[in-house]
Design an enzyme around this catalytic site. Sequence first.
Site, PDB file in Angstrom:
ATOM      1  N   LYS A 163       0.545   4.069   4.038  1.00 16.91           N
ATOM      2  CA  LYS A 163       1.793   4.670   4.306  1.00 16.91           C
ATOM      3  C   LYS A 163       1.594   6.170   4.709  1.00 16.91           C
ATOM      4  O   LYS A 163       2.074   6.403   5.835  1.00 16.91           O
ATOM      5  CB  LYS A 163       2.993   4.943   2.923  1.00 16.91           C
ATOM      6  CG  LYS A 163       3.238   3.430   2.762  1.00 16.91           C
ATOM      7  CD  LYS A 163       4.265   3.601   1.637  1.00 16.91           C
ATOM      8  CE  LYS A 163       3.868   4.278   0.207  1.00 16.91           C
ATOM      9  NZ  LYS A 163       2.981   3.522  -0.572  1.00 16.91           N
TER      10      LYS A 163
ATOM     11  N   ARG B 100      12.269   4.371  -3.729  1.00 19.69           N
ATOM     12  CA  ARG B 100      11.293   3.380  -4.630  1.00 19.69           C
ATOM     13  C   ARG B 100      12.095   2.440  -5.598  1.00 19.69           C
ATOM     14  O   ARG B 100      11.319   1.919  -6.290  1.00 19.69           O
ATOM     15  CB  ARG B 100      10.363   4.065  -5.421  1.00 19.69           C
ATOM     16  CG  ARG B 100       8.523   4.071  -4.996  1.00 19.69           C
ATOM     17  CD  ARG B 100       8.024   5.060  -5.781  1.00 19.69           C
ATOM     18  NE  ARG B 100       6.591   4.892  -5.767  1.00 19.69           N
ATOM     19  CZ  ARG B 100       5.783   5.357  -5.152  1.00 19.69           C
ATOM     20  NH1 ARG B 100       6.189   6.389  -4.315  1.00 19.69           N
ATOM     21  NH2 ARG B 100       4.377   5.547  -5.104  1.00 19.69           N
TER      22      ARG B 100
ATOM     23  N   ARG C  82      -7.667  11.258  -6.129  1.00 15.94           N
ATOM     24  CA  ARG C  82      -6.460  11.430  -6.936  1.00 15.94           C
ATOM     25  C   ARG C  82      -6.657  11.178  -8.689  1.00 15.94           C
ATOM     26  O   ARG C  82      -7.093  10.068  -8.610  1.00 15.94           O
ATOM     27  CB  ARG C  82      -5.119  10.702  -6.484  1.00 15.94           C
ATOM     28  CG  ARG C  82      -4.577  11.463  -5.311  1.00 15.94           C
ATOM     29  CD  ARG C  82      -3.725  10.656  -4.612  1.00 15.94           C
ATOM     30  NE  ARG C  82      -2.531   9.929  -5.460  1.00 15.94           N
ATOM     31  CZ  ARG C  82      -1.687   9.225  -5.057  1.00 15.94           C
ATOM     32  NH1 ARG C  82      -1.159   9.142  -3.621  1.00 15.94           N
ATOM     33  NH2 ARG C  82      -0.836   8.820  -5.824  1.00 15.94           N
TER      34      ARG C  82
ATOM     35  N   ARG D  27       0.541   0.963 -11.449  1.00 17.54           N
ATOM     36  CA  ARG D  27       1.353   1.217 -10.261  1.00 17.54           C
ATOM     37  C   ARG D  27       1.686   0.038  -9.233  1.00 17.54           C
ATOM     38  O   ARG D  27       2.861  -0.025  -8.815  1.00 17.54           O
ATOM     39  CB  ARG D  27       0.608   2.157  -9.509  1.00 17.54           C
ATOM     40  CG  ARG D  27       0.716   3.843  -9.884  1.00 17.54           C
ATOM     41  CD  ARG D  27      -0.483   4.592  -9.505  1.00 17.54           C
ATOM     42  NE  ARG D  27      -0.396   4.867  -8.117  1.00 17.54           N
ATOM     43  CZ  ARG D  27      -1.266   5.168  -7.309  1.00 17.54           C
ATOM     44  NH1 ARG D  27      -2.587   5.130  -8.029  1.00 17.54           N
ATOM     45  NH2 ARG D  27      -1.268   5.329  -6.029  1.00 17.54           N
TER      46      ARG D  27
END
Length: 217
Positions: A15, A91, A163, A174
């Site tokens: 994305k 989301r 990250r 996730r």
Amino acid sequence: MPLRMILVGPPGVGKGTQSSLLEARLGAKPLSSGMIFRAEIDAQTDLGELAKSYIDRGELVPNGVTIQMMLKRLRTSEVQQKGFILDGFPRTVRQAEALDEELRKAQIDLDIVVSLEVDDQVIVDRLSGRLGCTKCGAIYHRLNKPPKREGFCDNCNSPVIVREDDNPETIKERLRVFRENTAPVVDHYAAQGKLVRVESSRDPEVVYADIVAGIGS
Ligand code: AMP
């Protein structure tokens, strides 16, 4: 006409990469909820502190604060003029409904919702080598796309980092959260006739061309 689009897909699907390409070539303003949260964390705001406790566990930040934060940005004059590429928002179906309502009130039509899709294994491979620029958000990969100068962004020379939530345990969570909460968002927009599905394991330029073809169709 300014472009108004949403990119939906699991973490690591590309994305951010597509959002940068779309911004550079079509001029719309990228709005990444994850990047906005990370900026709040760096600035040590109350919102950042709240968001961090969820992000570190791979869970979703509560709908109320997330919706407020994103709608505030959608109302800026820059976004009104340039259009937007939403990345990572909505989301949940609740977020999608809040966004629908906001756009309806502002009499803005979404041009397209792109669902980027790849196998889970590709995601795990991508995320476990991912490096991101701390300033401009450019994305690299330790093996597949290292920055020219190790540790620094090709575009803006700021440090690139891994990250904290790109570790195997959090990645797993996730992906689970994506399936449970975000996959229904894809169905939500399919029902509105806005959805285009794009297979995203291919070269980013090929994926980009499919997205642009979708916008034009
Ligand atoms: P991302 O950079 O899009 O992978 O987002 C990183 C993390 O920020 C996610 O794992 C969530 O904890 C949080 N986050 C980002 N966008 C949202 C959203 N729309 N709703 C709730 N939490 C979000």
